[in-house]
Structures are given as structure tokens and as C-alpha cells.
Design a protein around this motif. Structure first.
Motif, short mmCIF file in Angstrom:
data_model
loop_
_atom_site.label_atom_id
_atom_site.label_comp_id
_atom_site.label_asym_id
_atom_site.label_seq_id
_atom_site.Cartn_x
_atom_site.Cartn_y
_atom_site.Cartn_z
N ILE A 195 40.00 22.00 36.83
CA ILE A 195 40.86 20.40 36.94
C ILE A 195 42.32 20.69 36.71
N VAL A 196 42.74 21.66 35.95
CA VAL A 196 44.23 22.07 35.93
C VAL A 196 44.79 22.27 37.22
N THR A 197 44.05 23.54 37.86
CA THR A 197 44.49 23.94 39.19
C THR A 197 44.30 22.76 40.41
N ASN A 198 43.46 21.87 40.08
CA ASN A 198 43.17 20.91 41.34
C ASN A 198 42.48 21.55 42.38
N LYS A 199 41.64 22.57 41.98
CA LYS A 199 40.81 22.99 43.07
C LYS A 199 39.82 22.21 43.72
N VAL A 200 39.73 22.35 45.25
CA VAL A 200 38.73 21.56 45.82
C VAL A 200 37.35 22.05 45.19
N THR A 201 36.39 20.82 45.25
CA THR A 201 35.08 21.00 44.77
C THR A 201 34.22 21.48 45.84
N ILE B 62 46.62 32.87 35.29
CA ILE B 62 46.30 31.30 35.04
C ILE B 62 47.17 30.45 34.23
N ARG B 63 47.52 31.08 33.05
CA ARG B 63 48.40 30.45 32.04
C ARG B 63 49.36 29.94 32.48
N ARG B 64 50.03 30.37 33.83
CA ARG B 64 51.40 29.78 34.43
C ARG B 64 51.09 28.56 34.88
N ALA B 65 49.92 28.22 35.23
CA ALA B 65 49.56 26.81 35.85
C ALA B 65 50.20 25.75 34.88
N VAL C 46 49.23 24.15 31.21
CA VAL C 46 48.96 24.93 30.15
C VAL C 46 49.82 25.11 29.04
N PRO C 47 51.08 25.36 29.49
CA PRO C 47 52.23 25.83 28.42
C PRO C 47 52.65 24.31 27.90
N GLU C 48 52.52 23.27 28.75
CA GLU C 48 53.14 22.23 28.30
C GLU C 48 52.10 21.62 27.06
N LEU C 49 50.99 22.08 27.03
CA LEU C 49 50.17 21.51 25.96
C LEU C 49 50.10 22.47 24.68
N ASP C 50 50.88 23.47 24.90
CA ASP C 50 50.89 24.61 23.68
C ASP C 50 51.22 23.93 22.26
N GLN C 51 52.33 23.39 22.14
CA GLN C 51 52.56 22.57 20.86
C GLN C 51 51.74 21.50 20.56
N SER D 236 44.77 38.30 35.06
CA SER D 236 45.75 39.62 35.98
C SER D 236 46.79 38.82 36.49
N ASN D 237 47.92 39.56 37.17
CA ASN D 237 49.01 39.21 37.61
C ASN D 237 48.97 39.33 39.27
N PHE D 238 48.53 38.38 39.94
CA PHE D 238 48.28 38.49 41.51
C PHE D 238 49.54 38.13 42.13
#
Length: 329
Positions: free
Chosen positions: A74-80, A196-199, A202-207, A99-101
Motif C-alpha cells: 500500500i505504502v509503495t503503491n505497487k500495481v496489484t 524500503i523505510r525510505r518510502a 514510513v518516517p512520517e508516522l514514526d512519532q 538492503s540498499n539498492f
């Protein structure tokens, strides 16, 4: 539609007949065709790539630096799977999320995927919003430039209209379970600078996730609303950066780029929007690709590995950034 990939290769013959044993094949050869679908986040790149792949025998290579990772659908909005409509996708949700791709990793894997697609006599369609990945493949890989002729479709939408759309899209993603999905991978010690945590989301919901259990209901709602607003702001900022990068690539490299203004589509809703998409985006793009694949009289310059890319036909030049800003206010 049955498409012979021999029609998708273009021969350039030497202007001079050389005598003797000189082999000119490395300099004059047939080039396979590759289509790129570019654009800012939310402009419909995946939809267009799938539309084209159902018209031509094609496979899609994902060039979104977050969608390459496994998880957070959902977060990455991948096609189903349903949205893929049976079209094979490469580099979509296949990489270890921790990993860091890098752009170099993408260049290497995308080159292999493109080669395998061509070997199956299909058209490679490389689609995604990570322009640094595309630049690494097209400009930093001499072998790729030597082997392939590229056509770039740029789906563009007026920024104010796009910002409104992506804001609504974030609301839909929240309704689908974005917060719960992020909570499932939440780690107070997480590194938000890689994987993937750069998406965005994700960081916006941390607090909010850190404090959720100790907040009263009213404060909890305020924290969540603030996090969602930040997700929307960061998504809009991403769209602006992507647009600037596309314009820089256009001006710097003179790629064979076709700008398709899809603003009209995003101003409509429901069946009217679908009809506008078919007329303005899908049909226009299909005509461009058809010509690209079959116009054997089109001039192409072959460059040897290690040389700078040369310019090709540019159509539908974009307005300068200042003009676009004025037109979209």
C-alpha cells in the motif's frame, strides 16, 4: 497484435564501402528498441506501461527505487496482480527491503532484464519515477547505449492538479490500511535512510507510532492527522523534484522524449476520466510507440561504447519551468 521484433530493429548502413579485412560491424549494427515511461509520482506511469504492454508484445521493467523492494504494497503503491493484466513485470517487489539498492545495482539488473526480454522477442518497457535510475542506465552504461535505441514517453500533469490528486490518493491509501501496514514493520531503532523505510509514509508516522499507546484519543487523532498531512506534503515535494529532474535530463541529454499532457484526465472523474485517458494518453502513446517501432526511415546515429550520447528527434518540447508555473497558477 502480432509484432515481429525484426521490425523493431533498425539498420544503419555505412556510407563508404571499405575494402579489405576491416570489420565495421561494431560501428554499424541493428539496434533493439526500448520504451521508457517517465513522469512524476501519481501521473499514471504504471497504467500506461500496462496499456502499452497489452497492445504490443512487451514486458515491463520497474524503475521506481522504492517499488523494487519486497513489502509495503500500500505504502509503495505497487500495481496489484489484477492491475498487471497478465503482463510480466521485472524488479517489482523483488529486492530485500533492508538492503540498499543503488542506481548502479538497478543499471546492472535492468540491463540483464532488458536483454532477456529482447531474447524473447518482446519489447522492453521501463517504467517508473526514479529518474536517477533511468539516467544511470541510459547515460552511464555505454553498452546499453550501443545496443538499444530508446523512446521516452513523459506523462505530465499540471502541478496544482497533480498535488490535489496525490493528496486524495494518500487519503485512499490510509483507508486501505497504510497506517497498519507501516505499524507492522515499525522499529524504534530503524534506519530511515536506506531500504524500503525510505518510502514516503514510513518516517512520517514514526512519532505517532512511538507515542500512540500513551496518547488520549483526541491527541492521538491530532498526531495522526499531522503525520498524514506530512505524507501529503512530502509526496507533493517529490513530484516537484521529479519534474525538475525530467526537465534537466531533457535539456542536458536531448533524449527522444515525447511529452504527453494528461492534465485533462485528472480534472475528470469516473467514466469521463477513463475516456479521457484512452483518448489523450493511451491512444497517443500507442501511436508514438507504433511509429518508433516501425518507422525504418527515421534517422538514427550509432555510437560506440564510451562516447557521449547523441541527439535524436525530439517531439513536443516542454515549456520552460517558469512558463509552466505561470500556466498552472
Amino acid at each position: 497484435m502480432k509484432l515481429s521484433m525484426s521490425a523493431c530493429k533498425q539498420a544503419v548502413q555505412p556510407l563508404v564501402n571499405f575494402q579489405g579485412a576491416l570489420n565495421m560491424e561494431p560501428f554499424f549494427r541493428r539496434k533493439d528498441k526500448v520504451v521508457f515511461v517517465m513522469g512524476a509520482t501519481g501521473t499514471g506511469k504504471s497504467r500506461l506501461a500496462i496499456d502499452l504492454a497489452t497492445r504490443f508484445p512487451a514486458e515491463i521493467v520497474n524503475s521506481d527505487k522504492i517499488q523494487v523492494y519486497k513489502g509495503l504494497e500500500i505504502v509503495t503503491n505497487k500495481v496489484t496482480e489484477e492491475e498487471c493484466n497478465g503482463v510480466p513485470h521485472h524488479l517489482l517487489g523483488t529486492i530485500d527491503p533492508n538492503s540498499n539498492f543503488t542506481a548502479t545495482d538497478f543499471r546492472n539488473k535492468a540491463s540483464l532484464a532488458t536483454e532477456s526480454i529482447v531474447a524473447r522477442e518482446c519489447l522492453p518497457i521501463i517504467a517508473g519515477g526514479s529518474n536517477s535510475y533511468i539516467e544511470a542506465l541510459v547515460n552511464d552504461d555505454p553498452d546499453f547505449r550501443f545496443r538499444y535505441e530508446c523512446c521516452f514517453l513523459w506523462v505530465d500533469v499540471s502541478l496544482p492538479v497533480l498535488h490535489s490528486f496525490v493528496s486524495e490518493r494518500v487519503d485512499r491509501m490510509v483507508e486501505l490500511g497504510l497506517v497498519e501496514e507501516v505499524k507492522s514493520i515499525f522499529d524504534p531503532q530503524a534506519d530511515y535512510s536506506k531500504g524500503i523505510r525510505r518510502a514516503i509514509g514510513v518516517p512520517e508516522l514514526d512519532q505517532f507510532l512511538r507515542d500512540e499507546s500513551i496518547l488520549d484519543d483526541e491527541t492521538r487523532i491530532k498526531y495522526l492527522q499531522a503525520a498524514i498531512a506530512k505524507i501529503k506534503d512530502n509526496t507533493c515535494s517529490l513530484a516537484c523534484r521529479q519534474l525538475q529532474k525530467i526537465r534537466r535530463l531533457y535539456n542536458q541529454w536531448n533524449w527522444n522524449m515525447h511529452r504527453i499532457d494528461a492534465t485533462e484526465v485528472f480534472l475528470k472523474r469516473g467514466a469521463e476520466a477513463d475516456h479521457a485517458w484512452d483518448e489523450v494518453v493511451r491512444r497517443t502513446s500507442a501511436m508514438i510507440v507504433e511509429k518508433f517501432l516501425h518507422d525504418e526511415d527515421r534517422m538514427t546515429t550509432i555510437v560506440s561504447p564510451g562516447t557521449a550520447p547523441t541527439s535524436t528527434l525530439i517531439s513536443t518540447p516542454p515549456m520552460p519551468i517558469a512558463a509552466v508555473a505561470a500556466a498552472t497558477r
